[in-house]
Write an enzyme that holds these catalytic residues in place. Structure first.
Site, mmCIF file in Angstrom:
data_model
loop_
_atom_site.group_PDB
_atom_site.id
_atom_site.type_symbol
_atom_site.label_atom_id
_atom_site.label_comp_id
_atom_site.label_asym_id
_atom_site.label_seq_id
_atom_site.Cartn_x
_atom_site.Cartn_y
_atom_site.Cartn_z
ATOM 1 N N PRO A 73 23.861 20.994 43.989
ATOM 2 C CA PRO A 73 23.821 21.431 42.591
ATOM 3 C C PRO A 73 24.167 20.293 41.636
ATOM 4 O O PRO A 73 24.933 19.392 41.994
ATOM 5 C CB PRO A 73 24.891 22.531 42.529
ATOM 6 C CG PRO A 73 25.738 22.345 43.729
ATOM 7 C CD PRO A 73 24.932 21.623 44.765
ATOM 8 N N ASP A 74 23.584 20.327 40.434
ATOM 9 C CA ASP A 74 23.978 19.350 39.405
ATOM 10 C C ASP A 74 25.228 19.867 38.699
ATOM 11 O O ASP A 74 25.856 20.834 39.161
ATOM 12 C CB ASP A 74 22.804 19.059 38.447
ATOM 13 C CG ASP A 74 22.377 20.281 37.636
ATOM 14 O OD1 ASP A 74 23.058 21.320 37.714
ATOM 15 O OD2 ASP A 74 21.374 20.189 36.917
ATOM 16 N N PHE A 75 25.615 19.234 37.602
ATOM 17 C CA PHE A 75 26.785 19.705 36.861
ATOM 18 C C PHE A 75 26.412 20.791 35.853
ATOM 19 O O PHE A 75 27.023 21.838 35.780
ATOM 20 C CB PHE A 75 27.419 18.548 36.061
ATOM 21 C CG PHE A 75 28.406 17.713 36.829
ATOM 22 C CD1 PHE A 75 28.808 18.048 38.110
ATOM 23 C CD2 PHE A 75 28.955 16.571 36.245
ATOM 24 C CE1 PHE A 75 29.715 17.269 38.801
ATOM 25 C CE2 PHE A 75 29.867 15.787 36.928
ATOM 26 C CZ PHE A 75 30.247 16.132 38.208
ATOM 27 N N ARG A 76 25.398 20.471 35.031
ATOM 28 C CA ARG A 76 25.257 21.213 33.774
ATOM 29 C C ARG A 76 24.123 22.224 33.718
ATOM 30 O O ARG A 76 23.956 22.874 32.689
ATOM 31 C CB ARG A 76 25.128 20.214 32.608
ATOM 32 C CG ARG A 76 26.399 19.409 32.404
ATOM 33 C CD ARG A 76 26.301 18.395 31.288
ATOM 34 N NE ARG A 76 27.565 17.678 31.140
ATOM 35 C CZ ARG A 76 27.938 16.646 31.883
ATOM 36 N NH1 ARG A 76 27.123 16.196 32.833
ATOM 37 N NH2 ARG A 76 29.101 16.065 31.701
ATOM 38 N N ASN A 147 24.470 9.351 40.816
ATOM 39 C CA ASN A 147 24.758 10.285 41.908
ATOM 40 C C ASN A 147 25.700 9.668 42.927
ATOM 41 O O ASN A 147 25.688 8.468 43.179
ATOM 42 C CB ASN A 147 23.452 10.717 42.580
ATOM 43 C CG ASN A 147 22.592 11.525 41.630
ATOM 44 O OD1 ASN A 147 23.093 11.981 40.603
ATOM 45 N ND2 ASN A 147 21.332 11.687 41.949
ATOM 46 N N ASP A 149 25.835 11.094 46.002
ATOM 47 C CA ASP A 149 25.425 11.731 47.258
ATOM 48 C C ASP A 149 24.850 10.774 48.299
ATOM 49 O O ASP A 149 24.527 11.198 49.411
ATOM 50 C CB ASP A 149 24.428 12.866 46.971
ATOM 51 C CG ASP A 149 23.192 12.389 46.197
ATOM 52 O OD1 ASP A 149 22.753 11.246 46.399
ATOM 53 O OD2 ASP A 149 22.667 13.176 45.389
ATOM 54 N N HIS A 166 28.481 5.603 39.417
ATOM 55 C CA HIS A 166 29.669 6.458 39.503
ATOM 56 C C HIS A 166 30.253 6.458 40.906
ATOM 57 O O HIS A 166 30.891 7.423 41.326
ATOM 58 C CB HIS A 166 29.331 7.887 39.052
ATOM 59 C CG HIS A 166 29.000 7.968 37.594
ATOM 60 N ND1 HIS A 166 28.390 9.051 37.017
ATOM 61 C CD2 HIS A 166 29.213 7.079 36.579
ATOM 62 C CE1 HIS A 166 28.233 8.824 35.711
ATOM 63 N NE2 HIS A 166 28.718 7.634 35.434
HETATM 64 P P1 CNA Z 1 23.986 16.876 34.719
HETATM 65 O O1 CNA Z 1 24.760 16.675 33.483
HETATM 66 O O2 CNA Z 1 24.331 18.036 35.584
HETATM 67 O O3 CNA Z 1 22.446 16.999 34.285
HETATM 68 C C1 CNA Z 1 21.421 17.200 35.219
HETATM 69 C C2 CNA Z 1 20.106 17.226 34.459
HETATM 70 O O4 CNA Z 1 19.060 17.281 35.415
HETATM 71 C C3 CNA Z 1 19.954 18.426 33.536
HETATM 72 O O5 CNA Z 1 19.413 17.994 32.303
HETATM 73 C C4 CNA Z 1 18.980 19.336 34.289
HETATM 74 O O6 CNA Z 1 18.138 20.063 33.429
HETATM 75 C C5 CNA Z 1 18.179 18.338 35.055
HETATM 76 N N1 CNA Z 1 17.622 18.831 36.311
HETATM 77 C C6 CNA Z 1 18.200 19.636 37.244
HETATM 78 N N2 CNA Z 1 17.390 19.801 38.304
HETATM 79 C C7 CNA Z 1 16.259 19.085 38.017
HETATM 80 C C8 CNA Z 1 15.053 18.848 38.718
HETATM 81 N N3 CNA Z 1 14.810 19.373 39.940
HETATM 82 N N4 CNA Z 1 14.117 18.069 38.145
HETATM 83 C C9 CNA Z 1 14.328 17.543 36.891
HETATM 84 N N5 CNA Z 1 15.452 17.723 36.196
HETATM 85 C C10 CNA Z 1 16.417 18.476 36.747
HETATM 86 O O7 CNA Z 1 24.019 15.583 35.662
HETATM 87 P P2 CNA Z 1 23.981 14.029 35.229
HETATM 88 O O8 CNA Z 1 23.585 13.277 36.442
HETATM 89 O O9 CNA Z 1 23.259 13.809 33.969
HETATM 90 O O10 CNA Z 1 25.528 13.765 34.902
HETATM 91 C C11 CNA Z 1 26.202 12.741 35.446
HETATM 92 C C12 CNA Z 1 27.272 13.202 36.445
HETATM 93 C C13 CNA Z 1 26.789 14.262 37.397
HETATM 94 C C14 CNA Z 1 27.657 12.060 37.330
HETATM 95 O O11 CNA Z 1 28.992 11.759 37.129
HETATM 96 C C15 CNA Z 1 27.428 12.504 38.775
HETATM 97 O O12 CNA Z 1 28.355 11.966 39.650
HETATM 98 C C16 CNA Z 1 27.490 13.961 38.710
HETATM 99 N N6 CNA Z 1 26.860 14.738 39.807
HETATM 100 C C17 CNA Z 1 26.241 14.112 40.862
HETATM 101 C C18 CNA Z 1 25.685 14.878 41.880
HETATM 102 C C19 CNA Z 1 25.011 14.191 43.041
HETATM 103 O O13 CNA Z 1 25.489 13.144 43.478
HETATM 104 N N7 CNA Z 1 23.891 14.734 43.549
HETATM 105 C C20 CNA Z 1 25.740 16.280 41.809
HETATM 106 C C21 CNA Z 1 26.391 16.885 40.723
HETATM 107 C C22 CNA Z 1 26.939 16.099 39.719
#
Ligand code: CNA
Length: 326
Positions: A73-76, A147, A149, A166
């Site tokens: 999952p993402d954050f937002r 990311n 991950d 990060h």
């Molecule tokens: P965020 O703030 O959660 O934003 C994610 C963005 O991606 C949003 O605008 C969503 O609409 C968009 N999104 C989600 N799924 C998709 C998809 N399949 N295709 C296109 N767009 C999509 O996350 P950010 O990366 O902007 O914020 C930075 C943080 C999140 C960093 O500090 C990370 O470490 C942190 N994070 C990382 C992971 C990971 O490593 N996979 C997971 C969750 C959070």
């Protein structure tokens, strides 16, 4: 990190790519003059730009959205994002779980979450392999990934090309004596230990994965490289990020003012700094959708789809065999 064509000579040059300029929305005159007009209007324009200009210093700026298709999952994102699913941790603010001051007082919520997000068996997405193919074809200067991950590494992208802005959980460090621990050590602890909090074997300090928390500095590699990389960039891809976390979000403003900036995201982000909706827009392009869909369509237009599918296939077959053995 802070919170808040139809020309045969061109075709023969690239014969191995099966590229067909007639698929693209550009004229022969534009190709001959190597003058692809900005801003791009479509993915076809983006493909033509890559084919004709052959950029050598592409920079990717990617976020959690490129890994959601892998099951992380993402954050937002509303409902599915981590920030919408932290009720059980009873935090006054969801960002606290990744805040270093909070962690030093109370590391329990973070490690409870780590058990669910670090131990899942995940594979790189189409988007990761799309980036790898551009790297292999000599187009890429650097990938700035927010990311943690490690899926860029899992896709086989060379360490030199990646900046994990990060950090990542490939290593962990004791907050007291700075002893370092491997990813395997941390995963073993989270899986098998009866204690939730991992403690240093030498001094019993808390061991924290080397991911950058709010209130911590980014890795030196980020500061060493970003100005030169972004200053030399000839194309910027921004994928799967809400562009809300600084200083990484500010990278979009470091590229020269004539450099095209392409956003692949489920929703608009980066405005007003990305001007794709403005009448004054000169070089920004937003393609709405999942990064996998956008990268797949672009790969198709470039004739690169078979190569990416071939890269993904052995991993899939290997996994299938592993499953059969179990
Ligand atoms: P965020 O703030 O959660 O934003 C994610 C963005 O991606 C949003 O605008 C969503 O609409 C968009 N999104 C989600 N799924 C998709 C998809 N399949 N295709 C296109 N767009 C999509 O996350 P950010 O990366 O902007 O914020 C930075 C943080 C999140 C960093 O500090 C990370 O470490 C942190 N994070 C990382 C992971 C990971 O490593 N996979 C997971 C969750 C959070």
């Amino acid at each position: 990190m802070n919170r808040s064509q139809s020309d045969s000579s061109l075709k023969s040059e690239d014969a191995d790519d099966n590229f067909n300029f007639t698929d693209l929305n550009i004229t022969l005159a534009e190709i001959e003059q190597e003058d692809i007009k900005l801003p791009f209007k479509s993915l076809e324009d983006v493909a033509a730009y890559i084919k004709v200009k052959k950029p050598k210093n592409v920079v990717f700026l990617v976020g959690a959205g490129i890994s959601t298709a892998a099951g992380i999952p993402d954050f937002r994102s509303p409902n599915t994002g981590l920030y919408s699913n932290l009720q059980k941790f009873k935090l006054s603010c969801p960002e606290d779980i990744f805040d270093i001051r909070f962690f030093k007082r109370n590391p329990v919520p973070f490690f409870q979450l780590a058990k669910t997000i670090f131990l899942v068996d995940v594979r790189p997405t189409f988007t990761h392999y799309f980036m790898k193919l551009l790297v292999d074809k000599g187009h890429v200067r650097r990938i700035y990934s927010q990311n943690i991950d490690t899926l860029e590494y899992a896709a086989g992208i060379n360490d030199e090309v990646i900046v994990t802005a990060h950090g990542s959980h490939r290593t962990s460090t004791c907050l007291k004596c700075r002893a370092t621990y491997t990813q395997e050590y941390m995963e073993n602890h989270l899986r098998h230990s009866s204690e939730l909090i991992p403690k240093c074997t030498a001094c019993r300090g808390v061991i924290k994965p080397d991911i950058v928390f709010f209130g911590e500095n980014l890795p030196e590699r980020f500061y060493d490289l970003h100005l030169q990389d972004l200053g030399d960039a000839d194309l910027l891809f921004i994928m799967g990020t809400s562009l809300q976390v600084h200083p990484v979000a500010g990278l979009i403003e470091v590229v020269r003012s004539d450099v095209p900036r392409i956003l692949f995201n489920l929703e608009p982000s980066g405005q007003p700094f990305l001007a794709y909706n403005s009448k004054y827009n000169k070089r920004d392009f937003f393609h709405k959708g999942t990064t996998d869909e956008s990268c797949r369509k672009l790969a198709e237009l470039l004739g690169w789809l078979p190569e990416i599918e071939a890269m993904m296939k052995p991993k899939q077959e290997g996994k299938d065999e592993d499953t059969k053995k179990d």
